[in-house]
Enzyme design. Structure first.
Site, PDB file in Angstrom:
ATOM      1  N   ASP A  33      19.074  -5.280 -29.039  1.00 62.75           N
ATOM      2  CA  ASP A  33      18.314  -6.089 -28.087  1.00 62.75           C
ATOM      3  C   ASP A  33      18.178  -7.509 -28.614  1.00 62.75           C
ATOM      4  O   ASP A  33      17.109  -7.931 -29.043  1.00 62.75           O
ATOM      5  CB  ASP A  33      16.936  -5.471 -27.831  1.00 62.75           C
ATOM      6  CG  ASP A  33      16.271  -6.047 -26.583  1.00 62.75           C
ATOM      7  OD1 ASP A  33      16.880  -6.911 -25.933  1.00 62.75           O
ATOM      8  OD2 ASP A  33      15.141  -5.623 -26.269  1.00 62.75           O
ATOM      9  N   SER A  83      11.023  -6.701 -28.426  1.00 62.87           N
ATOM     10  CA  SER A  83      11.901  -5.959 -27.524  1.00 62.87           C
ATOM     11  C   SER A  83      11.115  -5.391 -26.345  1.00 62.87           C
ATOM     12  O   SER A  83      11.363  -5.733 -25.196  1.00 62.87           O
ATOM     13  CB  SER A  83      12.602  -4.833 -28.286  1.00 62.87           C
ATOM     14  OG  SER A  83      13.342  -4.008 -27.415  1.00 62.87           O
ATOM     15  N   GLY A 101       6.500 -11.065 -20.451  1.00 62.40           N
ATOM     16  CA  GLY A 101       6.661 -12.475 -20.745  1.00 62.40           C
ATOM     17  C   GLY A 101       6.726 -12.754 -22.233  1.00 62.40           C
ATOM     18  O   GLY A 101       7.137 -13.823 -22.670  1.00 62.40           O
ATOM     19  N   HIS A 118      17.695  -8.275 -23.530  1.00 66.85           N
ATOM     20  CA  HIS A 118      17.428  -7.847 -22.153  1.00 66.85           C
ATOM     21  C   HIS A 118      16.911  -8.979 -21.281  1.00 66.85           C
ATOM     22  O   HIS A 118      16.733  -8.804 -20.076  1.00 66.85           O
ATOM     23  CB  HIS A 118      16.417  -6.684 -22.142  1.00 66.85           C
ATOM     24  CG  HIS A 118      15.034  -7.083 -22.556  1.00 66.85           C
ATOM     25  ND1 HIS A 118      14.561  -6.908 -23.839  1.00 66.85           N
ATOM     26  CD2 HIS A 118      14.018  -7.656 -21.876  1.00 66.85           C
ATOM     27  CE1 HIS A 118      13.316  -7.341 -23.919  1.00 66.85           C
ATOM     28  NE2 HIS A 118      12.969  -7.792 -22.726  1.00 66.85           N
ATOM     29  N   SER A 163       8.613 -11.006 -24.252  1.00 65.34           N
ATOM     30  CA  SER A 163       9.932 -10.586 -24.719  1.00 65.34           C
ATOM     31  C   SER A 163      10.641 -11.691 -25.473  1.00 65.34           C
ATOM     32  O   SER A 163      10.655 -12.851 -25.045  1.00 65.34           O
ATOM     33  CB  SER A 163      10.807 -10.180 -23.529  1.00 65.34           C
ATOM     34  OG  SER A 163      10.599  -8.845 -23.196  1.00 65.34           O
TER      35      SER A 163
END
Length: 456
Positions: free
Chosen positions: A236, A334, A317, A206, A319
């Site tokens: 993801d 995720s 941030g 994402h 991720s």
């Protein structure tokens, strides 16, 4: 009077030297007894052997006789079984057995029923092996009517589906540990991987669509690479190809803050109850435990399935940042709910599944005595070698120098090392020898003066 002052000075110097010896010896003893400052020592858990035992039993006994496995509070494997006969088999294999009402097949059937219902953003569910239930959570964005409708679906799926409301909202953590930037937002690098010819960063899907250009989190003027593959929603994960095709030095290291890193030696799958660590560009190194597997999350952007659920906190941030345990790579961040002040739930994309889908292998450290660099297959015991090229990999810890991720000066002054204690011991020995030599020299001079007087 002058001789008395000299004696006082000599005695004081000797006492200081002896005290220094005792202090230095104590510092060395404590440094040797304490945990070494190697980067692999900080994230530590003994869950992997227990995880392997439980997984092996579940695979052998089948989903109709078992309902998952986890690591108990004592570190031993626990397997949920549906009958006493199967429980005896588990105990003979050296694991603890817990007899439950519903099999894994029933739990997965209920989860499939929930998945087939109309999608409700802000909801998530996972299989809770320890309670032998499917747990459905709804965040603060889910309306009363949607929650009521989903509750009806859950009741129809079976009496072992538990409904819970949670604070906050389930979001992807868009805004690895090393930060990377693009027009899509800010994420964290995950793990360095390779297809045998080129090196990549494996991060969250994402974070940005294919074609997104990424820069280092400095002045934003150093291009890291470009996204060449991504899967989101559904999964993801994504691949960012390095601009020069190489991950560079330190490709097998994950940054954990303060210039330190953890060396990654292979990949694996987690177990419920296992202690894990996550590192991210926003909140740094955090730890917690795996609470469920095969989780489904209905983000506003879409539904992602097959995730690892944990109680590790994360913030925007983080991720794409790495999750690992004892140097074993487990997944990339995720999303989730909450933050690192109040706590929350964080979900991770499992790493082996992502690597298999993308056709890549993990770049890991070479084992002792290895002939040269290589890449590891996707297995818990995997070992190989890191990439070797110029520069420094954002998927690794750029500031890390040496095995323990610190400079020679910081290693020397680290109270956990023997260096400071050895320096104190050496200095004290020199001082003690010097005071003995000075006294001997003074005695010789006094004797010469006395002898010359008597001779005359």
């Amino acid at each position: 009077m002058r001789h008395a002052r000299r004696r006082i000075v000599r005695r004081t110097a000797r006492l200081a030297a002896v005290g220094g010896l005792l202090l230095g010896a104590t510092m060395v003893t404590r440094a040797v007894a304490s945990e070494p400052p190697d980067v692999r020592a900080a994230p530590h858990t003994s869950a992997r052997p227990a995880s392997g035992t439980g997984a092996g039993l579940v695979a052998r006994l089948g989903t109709s006789r078992t309902a998952g496995h986890w690591v108990g509070s004592d570190g031993q494997p626990v397997v949920a079984v549906t009958d006493e006969g199967t429980a005896e088999e588990v105990r003979r294999a050296g694991a603890e057995a817990k007899v439950v009402r519903h099999s894994m097949s029933e739990l997965k059937s209920a989860a499939a029923t929930l998945r087939s219902a109309p999608r409700v953003p802000g909801t998530a569910w996972a299989l809770d092996y320890r309670s032998n239930e499917v747990v459905v959570r709804g965040d603060s964005t889910v309306s009363g009517s949607d929650w009521s409708r989903l509750t009806g679906v859950a009741e129809g799926a079976g009496g072992f589906v538990r409904m819970e409301r949670t604070e906050g909202a389930f979001t992807t953590r868009l805004n690895g540990a090393e930060p990377i930037l693009s027009t899509a937002g800010r994420c964290s690098a995950g793990f360095n991987v390779t297809d045998g010819q080129r090196d990549f960063i494996l991060t969250a899907g994402h974070c940005g669509p294919t074609g997104s250009v990424w820069f280092g989190d400095g002045g934003g003027d150093r291009q890291v690479g470009r996204t060449v593959a991504e899967s989101f929603p559904g999964d993801d994960f994504s691949l960012v190809e390095y601009a020069n095709g190489e991950a560079g030095d330190g490709a097998d290291v994950v940054a954990v803050g303060a210039g330190k890193g953890v060396r990654i030696t292979g990949t694996g799958e987690p177990a419920v109850g296992q202690r894990v660590f996550r590192s991210g560009g926003t909140s740094g190194l955090r730890d917690g435990r795996v609470t469920a597997l095969d989780a489904t999350v209905n983000y506003p952007e879409g539904t992602v399935t097959g995730l690892i659920e944990t109680d590790v906190c994360a913030e925007p941030g983080d991720s794409g940042g790495p999750m690992f345990s004892e140097g074993i790579a487990l997944g990339v961040t995720s999303g989730g709910s909450g933050d690192c002040v109040k706590g929350g739930t964080t979900f991770f994309q499992p790493l082996p599944e992502a690597m298999e889908s993308l056709g890549v292998r993990l770049l890991v450290s070479a084992p002792q005595g290895a002939a040269g660099p290589g890449a590891a297959p996707s297995s818990p015991a995997a070992t190989g070698g890191g990439g070797d090229g110029g520069g420094s990999a954002p998927g690794a810890a750029a500031p890390v120098t040496g095995v323990n991720g610190s400079t020679p000066l910081s290693r020397l002054t680290d109270r956990r090392n023997v260096g400071p204690g050895m320096l104190v011991v050496a200095g004290s020995l020199i001082a003690l020898v010097a005071t003995r030599w000075i006294r001997a020299e003074q005695d010789r001079k006094a004797y010469r003066r006395h002898y010359s007087t008597t001779w005359g």
